[in-house]
Design an enzyme around this catalytic site. Structure first.
Site, PDB file in Angstrom:
ATOM      1  CB  SER A 467     -10.634   8.136 -30.425  1.00  0.00           C
ATOM      2  OG  SER A 467      -9.589   8.502 -31.273  1.00  0.00           O
ATOM      3  CG  ASP A 478      -2.995  12.389 -16.912  1.00  0.00           C
ATOM      4  OD1 ASP A 478      -3.313  11.543 -16.043  1.00  0.00           O
ATOM      5  OD2 ASP A 478      -2.767  12.093 -18.102  1.00  0.00           O
ATOM      6  CE  LYS A 492      -9.150   3.740 -33.110  1.00  0.00           C
ATOM      7  NZ  LYS A 492      -8.480   4.801 -33.890  1.00  0.00           N
TER       8      LYS A 492
END
Length: 679
Positions: A467, A478, A492
């Site tokens: 999460s 990224d 998740k």
């Protein structure tokens, strides 16, 4: 978000007259309360109109629900026969129609068949199997993963299945040094307790199981909470319960440790690990109670208790599997305190190529925030970002050469904190995209241009990083701000909200439950979802965990990975393909030359094999050898688990002192990154 619903005047459907009910009719038969039909209809209406997947309860889903409900009753394929399943087939495509007609009778009809079959099994066990004198010289096996086996054709085949089950349990007790008299007594007591727990099933329990078969067909995180379960959920969310600090789940006949909560008594003890199986519970110095086959809420009742009291657990360690020897551990119950969940720091020293390096480590168990203090305007409220920022300053004052942020076993928490924490390492920009049920996407951004740390950075993850951890690790990756090292994360990538069904059902005479509903999905700034796939590390370390067994992708109803349009963001120049290539080459070289790393790979493969090996020998000589081999090959589970630094145990000061191989390798990667930056 929820639309106003009016149910008065809706046409009702004719009820099915079933032969199923006639075959099991008796005075003890459980029956649904009238309000359950209303609840079922409301729940499916909410799901059809507000769940993220935009699915409609139809014939196809009805088929899935039937299979799931049967599995919830008989997940080991040890009660129903093929003829029972054939009788259920008439309803395979009717659950959607029945539910909309406020009819949940089918659940009770199928449960009545289960109850009848259960009584037959127990009768056979008590009258035949417990009196049988087993011999353990034949070369036969019991397949503990019954998903691999077909349903029994008839009662004779079921008798053979149960003969192997009871024989396997008796052999385990024999190898534990029990006498024949002890074995018969202990097994009799085990099945007496087991029978009692099933006989205590009530109408609410059956309805709850049935509703969860419906809700979880949408996705595994959409759940129905009965009034009793809703109260327990609220207590758990407030961390007001006292116990050992572990989340439990049922797997076949065993209660399994699903998650060791960071900072809790179990975690501090270093004696309990994810995927350990609990087979016995004792209070203090009291008698060990066998809990194989128990309902999970009954096991939880035994394990919970007042702060300061002692509980003893008999467990089958995950690393040795079903073939390993059981061991007994002792834990003192306590409350999980906020300070135990907080981030902590340490420094590990390492010399490379003549350069002395001070490697900072921050262990982050969860993404937390003291909302109550924040709402009261307390300027010193506790939060993940504030704590990490303070720890970074303290580490910088000690002239660290680089920083490793350890997110292993971090199951998530506050989304706001994940965004703010990312902001400590980037100038500003988008961190995560959140899409809702009507495909509206919100870009959540770090707007603070200040950077808390701009040096070499490694983020450690494992399969239980989930999460909010995945949002942070994904953003760091990224932005090319740091190197992610470890296992692929849990996967998740969804958001849930809890809906009180009292808002839709006005029935003062009856309590109704709550619905936990998936209504949003996370996407990285690149447009890639964190759902199902999780975050794949830049440096992938050995893992004992198969994705099909552990993580989001292990659930058949898990929402799929997908992607949307990315959003504009400015990558940093810190990490590029050449840097990652060189770091991975260095890791591959260590695999060849580092004895500790090589041994770790061997141990990891052994544990992976033990997870896959579900056949249990019923031959005493073979079983004993398997147990001895499992003990000899047992890898220290601390090498696979991230632990919060403890005040009681001196922390290692140098890289050579570390016995946590994941952290050790993560710091080697950090040292490579530092060298690259310096060089």
């Amino acid at each position: 978000m929820m639309k106003k619903m009016i149910f008065a005047g809706l046409a009702s459907m004719a009820l099915f007259a079933t032969t199923l009910a006639a075959t099991v009719a008796d005075t003890t038969r459980l029956k649904p309360k009238p309000v359950y039909g209303k609840e079922a209809k409301v729940i499916t209406y909410i799901l059809d109109n507000n769940h993220y997947r935009k699915l409609s309860l139809n014939d196809s889903m009805s088929s899935v629900i039937l299979d799931e409900f049967i599995k919830s009753l008989d997940n080991n394929k040890t009660y129903f026969t093929q003829s029972d399943l054939k009788s259920f087939e008439a309803f395979r495509y009717k659950i959607d129609d029945l539910t909309r007609a406020e009819n949940v009778d089918l659940a009770y009809d199928i449960y009545a068949v289960f109850r009848k079959r259960f009584n037959t099994r127990m009768d056979y066990i008590f009258k035949t199997l417990l009196k049988q004198q087993f011999t353990y010289t034949s070369d036969e096996y019991y397949e503990s993963d019954r998903d691999k086996e077909p349903w029994a054709r008839d009662e004779q085949e079921l008798n053979e299945v149960w003969r192997k089950i009871v024989k396997s349990q008796a052999l385990s007790l024999k190898l534990a040094g029990k006498t024949p008299e002890d074995i018969e007594r202990m097994l009799r007591e085990r099945y007496e307790r087991f029978s009692k727990s099933i006989l205590q099933f009530n109408s609410e329990d059956v309805f709850s199981m049935y509703m969860n078969s419906i809700t979880e067909s949408y996705d595994p995180h959409t759940n129905y909470f009965s009034p009793r379960a809703a109260d327990l959920f609220k207590q758990q969310m407030s961390l007001s319960l006292e116990g050992i600090g572990a989340k439990l789940q049922t797997e076949n006949d065993y209660t399994k440790i699903a998650e060791v909560i960071p900072g809790g008594p179990a975690d501090k003890s270093k004696l309990v690990h994810n995927n350990d199986r609990i087979i016995g519970v004792a209070q203090g110095d009291g008698e060990m109670v066998d809990v194989i086959g128990w309902r999970i809420d009954d096991v939880v009742k035994l394990i919970k208790g007042p702060k300061g009291t002692t509980v003893r657990l008999q467990i089958l360690p995950a690393e040795t599997g079903l073939n390993g020897a059981p061991k007994i551990i002792q834990i003192v119950r306590d409350k999980i305190k906020l300070e135990d969940q907080q981030a902590k720091k340490s420094i590990i020293h390492y010399q490379k190529d003549g350069k002395d390096m001070s490697l900072g480590v921050i262990t982050l168990p969860s993404f937390y925030m003291d909302f109550e203090a924040y709402q009261k305007g307390d300027p010193n409220y506790t939060s993940t970002t504030r704590d990490v920022q303070r720890l970074i300053k303290e580490l910088q004052a000690e002239n660290i050469s680089g920083l490793a942020l350890d997110l292993r076993n971090n199951g998530g928490g506050s989304l706001t904190e994940a965004i703010d924490l990312t902001g400590l390492f980037i100038k500003n920009g988008p961190v995560v995209q959140v899409r809702n049920t009507v495909n509206k996407t919100e870009v959540m951004t770090d707007n603070n241009p200040a950077i808390g740390y701009n040096g070499p950075l490694v983020v450690l993850t494992n399969r239980f990083s989930a999460s909010a951890s995945e949002i942070f690790a994904g953003a760091i990756q990224d932005y090319h701000r740091g190197v992610v090292v470890g296992e692929s994360t849990f996967g998740k990538g969804t958001v849930q909200t809890v809906i009180d069904l009292n808002r839709f059902i006005n029935d003062p005479a009856n309590q109704v439950g709550e619905l936990k509903l998936t209504f949003q999905k996370f996407y990285r700034v690149t447009g890639s979802s964190t759902q199902n796939k999780g975050v794949t590390p830049d440096v992938l370390l050995p893992t004992p965990l198969d994705p099909e067994q552990f993580g989001e992708s292990a659930s058949p109803s898990a929402m799929p990975w997908d992607e949307i349009n990315g959003t504009l963001f400015q990558k940093t120049p810190v990490i590029n393909e050449k840097v990652l290539s060189n770091i991975n080459k260095a890791y591959q070289e260590r695999l060849k030359t580092d004895k500790s790393l090589s041994q770790f790979v061997i141990e990891t493969n052994e544990i992976r094999k033990s997870y896959r090996d579900t056949r249990v020998s019923l031959n005493e000589v073979v079983r004993k050898k398997e147990m001895d081999d499992a003990e000899q090959k047992k890898a220290s589970n601390t090498k696979l688990q991230g632990h919060i630094p403890s005040k009681e145990i001196p922390e290692p000061k140098t890289l050579d002192d570390l016995d946590d191989e994941y952290l050790r390798e993560g710091l080697f990667v950090l040292s490579d990154l530092i060298t690259t930056k310096i060089g």
